[in-house]
Structures are given as structure tokens and as C-alpha cells.
Scaffold this motif. Structure first.
Motif, PDB file in Angstrom:
ATOM      1  N   GLY A 154       0.774  -1.233   0.000  1.00 36.14           N
ATOM      2  CA  GLY A 154       0.000   0.000   0.000  1.00 36.14           C
ATOM      3  C   GLY A 154       0.804   1.279   0.000  1.00 36.14           C
ATOM      4  N   ALA A 155       2.133   1.194   0.018  1.00 37.81           N
ATOM      5  CA  ALA A 155       2.965   2.395   0.006  1.00 37.81           C
ATOM      6  C   ALA A 155       2.974   3.031  -1.382  1.00 37.81           C
ATOM      7  N   ALA A 156       3.347   4.300  -1.420  1.00 43.01           N
ATOM      8  CA  ALA A 156       3.536   5.027  -2.678  1.00 43.01           C
ATOM      9  C   ALA A 156       4.969   5.539  -2.707  1.00 43.01           C
ATOM     10  N   ARG A 157       5.699   5.224  -3.761  1.00 39.83           N
ATOM     11  CA  ARG A 157       7.132   5.542  -3.734  1.00 39.83           C
ATOM     12  C   ARG A 157       7.414   7.033  -3.621  1.00 39.83           C
ATOM     13  N   GLY A 158       6.501   7.863  -4.067  1.00 33.97           N
ATOM     14  CA  GLY A 158       6.687   9.296  -3.925  1.00 33.97           C
ATOM     15  C   GLY A 158       6.581   9.785  -2.495  1.00 33.97           C
ATOM     16  N   GLN A 159       6.051   8.931  -1.606  1.00 34.76           N
ATOM     17  CA  GLN A 159       5.911   9.281  -0.186  1.00 34.76           C
ATOM     18  C   GLN A 159       6.973   8.628   0.688  1.00 34.76           C
ATOM     19  N   ILE A 160       7.765   7.698   0.126  1.00 32.13           N
ATOM     20  CA  ILE A 160       8.698   6.912   0.925  1.00 32.13           C
ATOM     21  C   ILE A 160       9.936   7.723   1.302  1.00 32.13           C
ATOM     22  N   ILE A 161      10.298   7.637   2.568  1.00 35.74           N
ATOM     23  CA  ILE A 161      11.561   8.189   3.070  1.00 35.74           C
ATOM     24  C   ILE A 161      12.573   7.058   3.125  1.00 35.74           C
ATOM     25  N   ALA A 162      13.789   7.307   2.663  1.00 30.12           N
ATOM     26  CA  ALA A 162      14.868   6.317   2.741  1.00 30.12           C
ATOM     27  C   ALA A 162      16.036   6.929   3.505  1.00 30.12           C
ATOM     28  N   ALA A 163      16.516   6.222   4.507  1.00 31.82           N
ATOM     29  CA  ALA A 163      17.654   6.687   5.308  1.00 31.82           C
ATOM     30  C   ALA A 163      18.829   5.736   5.116  1.00 31.82           C
ATOM     31  N   ILE A 164      19.950   6.276   4.664  1.00 35.17           N
ATOM     32  CA  ILE A 164      21.172   5.506   4.450  1.00 35.17           C
ATOM     33  C   ILE A 164      21.999   5.550   5.730  1.00 35.17           C
ATOM     34  N   GLY A 165      22.279   4.383   6.287  1.00 34.17           N
ATOM     35  CA  GLY A 165      22.980   4.320   7.560  1.00 34.17           C
ATOM     36  C   GLY A 165      24.488   4.240   7.440  1.00 34.17           C
ATOM     37  N   PRO A 166      25.158   3.926   8.530  1.00 37.45           N
ATOM     38  CA  PRO A 166      26.620   3.803   8.531  1.00 37.45           C
ATOM     39  C   PRO A 166      27.087   2.692   7.590  1.00 37.45           C
ATOM     40  N   LEU A 167      28.059   2.999   6.758  1.00 38.66           N
ATOM     41  CA  LEU A 167      28.629   2.023   5.816  1.00 38.66           C
ATOM     42  C   LEU A 167      30.045   2.451   5.463  1.00 38.66           C
ATOM     43  N   ILE A 168      30.752   1.604   4.774  1.00 37.10           N
ATOM     44  CA  ILE A 168      32.113   1.953   4.371  1.00 37.10           C
ATOM     45  C   ILE A 168      32.062   3.039   3.299  1.00 37.10           C
ATOM     46  N   ARG A 169      32.797   4.104   3.512  1.00 32.76           N
ATOM     47  CA  ARG A 169      32.754   5.252   2.611  1.00 32.76           C
ATOM     48  C   ARG A 169      33.890   5.198   1.591  1.00 32.76           C
ATOM     49  N   GLN A 170      33.767   6.024   0.581  1.00 29.75           N
ATOM     50  CA  GLN A 170      34.674   5.959  -0.560  1.00 29.75           C
ATOM     51  C   GLN A 170      36.142   6.070  -0.156  1.00 29.75           C
ATOM     52  N   ARG A 171      36.453   6.891   0.807  1.00 28.21           N
ATOM     53  CA  ARG A 171      37.856   7.084   1.198  1.00 28.21           C
ATOM     54  C   ARG A 171      38.481   5.816   1.791  1.00 28.21           C
ATOM     55  N   SER A 172      37.648   4.834   2.140  1.00 26.80           N
ATOM     56  CA  SER A 172      38.138   3.597   2.752  1.00 26.80           C
ATOM     57  C   SER A 172      37.863   2.358   1.909  1.00 26.80           C
ATOM     58  N   TYR A 173      37.246   2.510   0.739  1.00 28.46           N
ATOM     59  CA  TYR A 173      36.746   1.366  -0.024  1.00 28.46           C
ATOM     60  C   TYR A 173      37.509   1.219  -1.344  1.00 28.46           C
ATOM     61  N   GLU A 174      38.668   0.558  -1.268  1.00 29.46           N
ATOM     62  CA  GLU A 174      39.474   0.329  -2.459  1.00 29.46           C
ATOM     63  C   GLU A 174      39.050  -0.963  -3.147  1.00 29.46           C
ATOM     64  N   VAL A 175      38.934  -0.912  -4.478  1.00 30.58           N
ATOM     65  CA  VAL A 175      38.518  -2.071  -5.267  1.00 30.58           C
ATOM     66  C   VAL A 175      39.454  -2.240  -6.460  1.00 30.58           C
ATOM     67  N   GLY A 176      39.420  -3.440  -7.049  1.00 29.14           N
ATOM     68  CA  GLY A 176      40.272  -3.733  -8.191  1.00 29.14           C
ATOM     69  C   GLY A 176      39.645  -3.347  -9.517  1.00 29.14           C
ATOM     70  N   ALA A 177      40.433  -3.468 -10.566  1.00 26.45           N
ATOM     71  CA  ALA A 177      39.985  -3.050 -11.893  1.00 26.45           C
ATOM     72  C   ALA A 177      38.785  -3.850 -12.380  1.00 26.45           C
ATOM     73  N   GLU A 178      38.732  -5.155 -12.021  1.00 25.42           N
ATOM     74  CA  GLU A 178      37.614  -5.984 -12.471  1.00 25.42           C
ATOM     75  C   GLU A 178      36.298  -5.531 -11.839  1.00 25.42           C
ATOM     76  N   PHE A 179      36.369  -5.007 -10.634  1.00 26.99           N
ATOM     77  CA  PHE A 179      35.184  -4.465  -9.954  1.00 26.99           C
ATOM     78  C   PHE A 179      34.663  -3.253 -10.722  1.00 26.99           C
ATOM     79  N   VAL A 180      35.553  -2.353 -11.085  1.00 26.26           N
ATOM     80  CA  VAL A 180      35.168  -1.154 -11.836  1.00 26.26           C
ATOM     81  C   VAL A 180      34.547  -1.555 -13.174  1.00 26.26           C
ATOM     82  N   THR A 181      35.166  -2.511 -13.842  1.00 26.78           N
ATOM     83  CA  THR A 181      34.671  -2.950 -15.153  1.00 26.78           C
ATOM     84  C   THR A 181      33.262  -3.511 -15.059  1.00 26.78           C
ATOM     85  N   ARG A 182      32.982  -4.265 -13.996  1.00 23.83           N
ATOM     86  CA  ARG A 182      31.642  -4.831 -13.814  1.00 23.83           C
ATOM     87  C   ARG A 182      30.588  -3.719 -13.805  1.00 23.83           C
ATOM     88  N   PHE A 183      30.894  -2.628 -13.134  1.00 23.66           N
ATOM     89  CA  PHE A 183      29.936  -1.532 -13.027  1.00 23.66           C
ATOM     90  C   PHE A 183      29.852  -0.708 -14.308  1.00 23.66           C
TER      91      PHE A 183
END
Length: 255
Positions: free
Chosen positions: A148-177
């Protein structure tokens, strides 16, 4: 002991929490509010920690629910409590039943809490890179709409997670995206190491939410790797620790 979203705080008859690792009874590498039943911590300590978190949300421990997370886009619809051994294999939950606290565990992945204040429907999603990439956020929103929800009314809160300054990935990861969408290149910046990059998981999650039509998005802007108040899988690996605790983040509609 917990962080809160300013947007979710303003929703009447809703309680939520992004719990830190502080305020529990676990010891050693699990100190102290470890809620991860998948860890090798003392089960009695985990049980007491989860009881304390349930109490903070105003529910009985039996009504403080998490799923068996598998880094999938799968969503469970919650209508009644389940035992730990019977928890479904999924990475998100939705409910419109008051008094059932739904939560996700994380230790670098992104916990996303959802609420439609008008329809009185809530959701919680565990969104690491794989879940976000394969559609767990969109699946959660669709499951909320089915209640019964409507997406235009939904609030989304992003919690604590690993941030870009700490999240190193390899070339194959970048290619996947970038193979999936050239525009995804904007979520990567060069690393100090050749053939590596730093990934903006929070930015990617926000973009997926915006692409799904979510207009109200909050981000507590906390890095689990850099902030010792949170468990971090990657930090535990870098320290050669044998295991790691899990943070829990959840919300509940008041009865």
C-alpha cells in the motif's frame, strides 16, 4: 549506542535506530554490542545484546527480527515473528504490522531504512555492492508498494557504511559496473595503487534510490571502517582478526 535519521525522527509513531557497537556485553573483538548470530561470539552475549537493542526499539526480543542475509535482491514480507532458526534467506524486509521491529545486520555494507508515513509501511534493506547492483533497493520499494505504500511518499535513510575514502577495489570491480552502465564511472576515483579505485557505495545507493523515484533521502554520513564505534569487516581483515561483529539497524511501527 545509536544514530538516528532526522527524516525518520520526524515520522509519528515510528522508532528506529542505527546501532553502534557500544553498550553491549560481548568481549574482545566482538566488544560490545554484537548482534550477529552468524559470528562466533558467545551466543548468550549475542542474545543479551539483541535484547538490549529490542528494548531500545520498544519491542520484546521475539519481535526484533532479522533475516539470513545472502547478498541478494530478495525481500521478505513480515506478518509475524519467527525464531532465529526459521528466519528467511533474504536481504530486505517489509511490513505494515505494528510492533514488529525489522532490522538488517551490516559490517561495512549499507543499511537502508524505509518508511511511508502516510501508508504506515516500513522496510529495511541490507545493501552491499552486490545487493545494490542486483536490485535489492528497487525490490524493497516494490514490496512496500504491494503493501500500500507510494514511492513518492517513501523516506529512505542511508545508515553507517564503508565510505569511498576507505573502499578500495580492483579493476575488475570497476569494469563490472561500467560495463553495466557507463555512467557508473562517476562512483570511482583513482586509488594510490595502480589498477585500483575507490568506490562510492553510498553515492551508488543514493543514485539507485533516486532512479527508483525516491524523493526524500537522508544519509547519516558515517564510515564504518574509519569510525571505531562500528564493526567493520574490512578493518578486521586488515588487522588479521579471526572474525568480526555485526551492527544491527532497524525500525518499528508503534502499535
Amino acid at each position: 549506542m545509536k544514530f538516528e535519521s532526522s527524516l525518520l525522527q520526524a515520522v509519528p509513531a515510528l522508532r528506529h535506530a542505527f546501532f553502534t557497537r557500544e553498550g553491549g556485553v560481548s568481549e574482545g573483538i566482538y566488544a560490545s554490542l554484537n548482534g550477529g548470530v552468524g559470528s562466533n561470539d558467545n551466543p548468550a552475549h549475542i542474545q543479551e545484546n539483541r535484547r538490549r537493542m529490542a528494548d531500545s526499539l520498544g519491542v520484546a526480543p521475539s519481535h526484533f527480527l532479522t533475516v539470513f542475509q545472502i547478498h541478494s535482491p530478495d525481500v521478505a514480507v513480515v506478518t509475524q515473528p519467527w525464531s532465529t532458526g526459521d528466519r528467511p534467506r533474504a536481504d530486505a524486509m517489509v511490513t505494515k504490522t505494528p510492533g514488529l521491529a525489522i532490522g538488517v545486520t551490516a559490517a561495512d555494507c549499507g543499511p537502508i531504512l524505509f518508511a511511508d508515513p502516510q501508508a504506515r509501511v516500513i522496510g529495511a534493506a541490507h545493501s552491499g555492492w552486490k545487493g545494490a547492483f542486483t536490485g535489492v533497493l528497487e525490490a524493497t520499494i516494490t514490496a512496500m508498494e504491494n503493501l500500500g505504500a507510494a514511492r513518492g511518499q517513501i523516506i529512505a535513510a542511508i545508515g553507517p557504511l564503508i565510505r569511498q575514502r576507505s573502499y578500495e577495489v580492483g579493476a575488475e570491480f570497476v569494469t563490472r559496473f561500467t560495463d553495466a552502465d557507463r555512467d557508473n564511472a562517476r562512483f570511482f576515483v583513482p586509488s594510490a595503487r595502480a589498477d585500483h579505485a575507490m568506490f562510492d557505495l553510498a553515492g551508488y545507493i543514493r543514485a539507485r534510490l533516486e532512479g527508483a523515484g525516491i524523493l526524500l533521502i537522508d544519509d547519516v554520513d558515517v564510515c564504518t571502517y574509519a569510525d571505531e564505534r562500528f564493526f567493520s569487516y574490512r578493518r578486521s581483515v586488515h588487522r588479521a582478526e579471526p572474525d568480526y561483529g555485526r551492527n544491527i539497524h532497524g525500525l518499528v511501527l508503534e502499535g
